[in-house]
Structure formats: C-alpha cells, structure tokens
Design a protein around this motif. Structure first.
Motif, PDB file in Angstrom:
ATOM      1  N   THR A 110      35.671 -26.575 -36.267  1.00 31.92           N
ATOM      2  CA  THR A 110      34.995 -25.343 -36.678  1.00 31.92           C
ATOM      3  C   THR A 110      35.726 -24.654 -37.822  1.00 31.92           C
ATOM      4  O   THR A 110      36.954 -24.489 -37.753  1.00 31.92           O
ATOM      5  CB  THR A 110      34.895 -24.377 -35.482  1.00 31.92           C
ATOM      6  N   THR A 141      35.769 -17.518 -37.998  1.00 33.15           N
ATOM      7  CA  THR A 141      34.328 -17.660 -38.068  1.00 33.15           C
ATOM      8  C   THR A 141      33.702 -16.567 -38.932  1.00 33.15           C
ATOM      9  O   THR A 141      34.327 -15.547 -39.242  1.00 33.15           O
ATOM     10  CB  THR A 141      33.693 -17.585 -36.674  1.00 33.15           C
ATOM     11  N   ASP A 180      38.232 -15.317 -32.108  1.00 35.37           N
ATOM     12  CA  ASP A 180      37.197 -16.350 -32.076  1.00 35.37           C
ATOM     13  C   ASP A 180      37.364 -17.277 -30.877  1.00 35.37           C
ATOM     14  O   ASP A 180      36.391 -17.623 -30.204  1.00 35.37           O
ATOM     15  CB  ASP A 180      37.250 -17.183 -33.360  1.00 35.37           C
TER      16      ASP A 180
END
Length: 213
Positions: free
Chosen positions: A94, A98, A162
């Motif tokens: 990821t 974010t 996150d």
C-alpha cells in the motif's frame, strides 16, 4: 470500533511514545472505552520498546508490532494469525501514508496532538517489506529527505494511524463474521520461495533486498 478514530489516535500516540506505542494505544484505548476489562488493565507502555523497529534497530515496523499485539489480545483464538497476516500484507503493498491520512494532515485535522507537525500532502511510498529499515529508506529516497527530517517523522505518525485504522477495519470484519483474507504473494516472490523455501523463513518480497536471479 471506529477506524477513523483509530487513525487519529494512532497519529497522536506516535508523538506520545513512538510508532508501536501509538498503534497499540489507538486500538487498546478504544477497547477500554467500548469493552472495559481486561483492556483497562493493560498499560500502553507495554509496546514502547517497539519504536523504530525495536529500540531503533529497524526491524519490524512498530506500527505493525503495536497493531499485531492489540489484535492478538482482541481475538480469542488462533485466528489472530490470519488477521495479522492480512495486515502485514496490506502494509507491504500500500502507498503510505494513505490519501486519508494525507487529507487529514494537510488540513491540520490531527487535533489530538499538540506537536507542531508539517501540515502538507506527504510523499507516498510502497515498502514491499514489513521492516522499518526498508520502509523508511524507501520513503526517504522517494521524498528526497533524510530520516531525521520532521516530514519523515510526520510520515511515520500518519502511517501509524493508517495501520491502526486498517487493523480496526479487519477486527470489525472478524467480529461481524465477514473477514475474508485477500492478500496473496506476487508471482515473483512465489517463484523465489519455490526454490529457497528450505533456506529461509518469511514471506517478504525477495527483490526488496536481493537481486533477482
């Protein structure tokens, strides 16, 4: 539990005691309020050692260390391993921090901390590894900044939030009976492990450290 509240608390907790502390604090403090005992008997400082990959050694990212500890306490059987595996896999693929954390941070929305953090959209990077050393190095290279920069610290604070938010999402799904693991090793890593399964332990992307052959 509220994943967005976990995100805020994880960010604040990072500035209170580091990444592992912050992630653990985010989830356990919510469980204290929602459930009570035994979570109100567990000191947050239990995970203080995990800062910067265990007292600065750069091993397992503290955000994963803290969330994994909280998940293990919250899930009453061996299912904790499935949830943690999914969380670690998510972390490695990821772009972090974010968009959600960047949006909150750039707007000055992290009100639970008095720390004067950089209020900006921060560079994102994909670690391909659960290690603090690799994660920070990848981000520093992408952002063209040193690890001592205030932006790097804020990056790790947002990343901590996150990880806590994602852990809460997974815990909520488990509680509802809808948890379904989706992370899978990429084809390159599977190929590597097919040859080296007897000489190594782990599931990390091999080419994050080694040249392919």
């Amino acid at each position: 539990l509220d994943p967005e509240e976990a995100r805020l608390r994880g960010h604040a907790g990072y500035y209170m005691g580091g990444c592992a502390y912050g992630a653990f604090y985010a989830i356990i403090s919510l469980l204290r309020e929602k459930v009570g005992g035994p979570y109100n008997q567990i000191p947050f400082r239990t995970l203080s050692y995990g800062k910067a990959g265990v007292v600065g050694w750069g091993t397992l990212c503290g955000a994963l260390n803290g969330t994994a500890a909280a998940i293990t306490l919250a899930v009453p059987n061996a299912d904790y391993a499935r949830i943690i595996n999914e969380l670690v896999g998510w972390y490695t693929i990821t772009p972090l921090p974010t968009d959600a954390s960047n949006k909150i941070g750039s707007a000055g929305g992290f009100t639970q901390t008095k720390k004067d953090y950089p209020r900006a959209i921060l560079t994102q990077s994909v670690s391909k590894s659960p290690l603090c050393h690799a994660s920070v190095s990848q981000w520093c290279a992408a952002a063209h900044l040193g690890q001592g920069a205030s932006e790097r610290m804020e990056r790790c604070a947002r990343l901590t939030g996150d990880a806590a938010a994602r852990a809460v999402e997974l815990l909520n799904a488990y509680k509802r009976g809808t948890f379904a693991p989706s992370f899978a090793l990429d084809a390159e890593t599977q190929s590597c492990l097919g040859c080296h399964k007897d000489s190594q332990v782990g599931q990390m992307s091999c080419t994050s450290c080694h040249e392919p052959h």
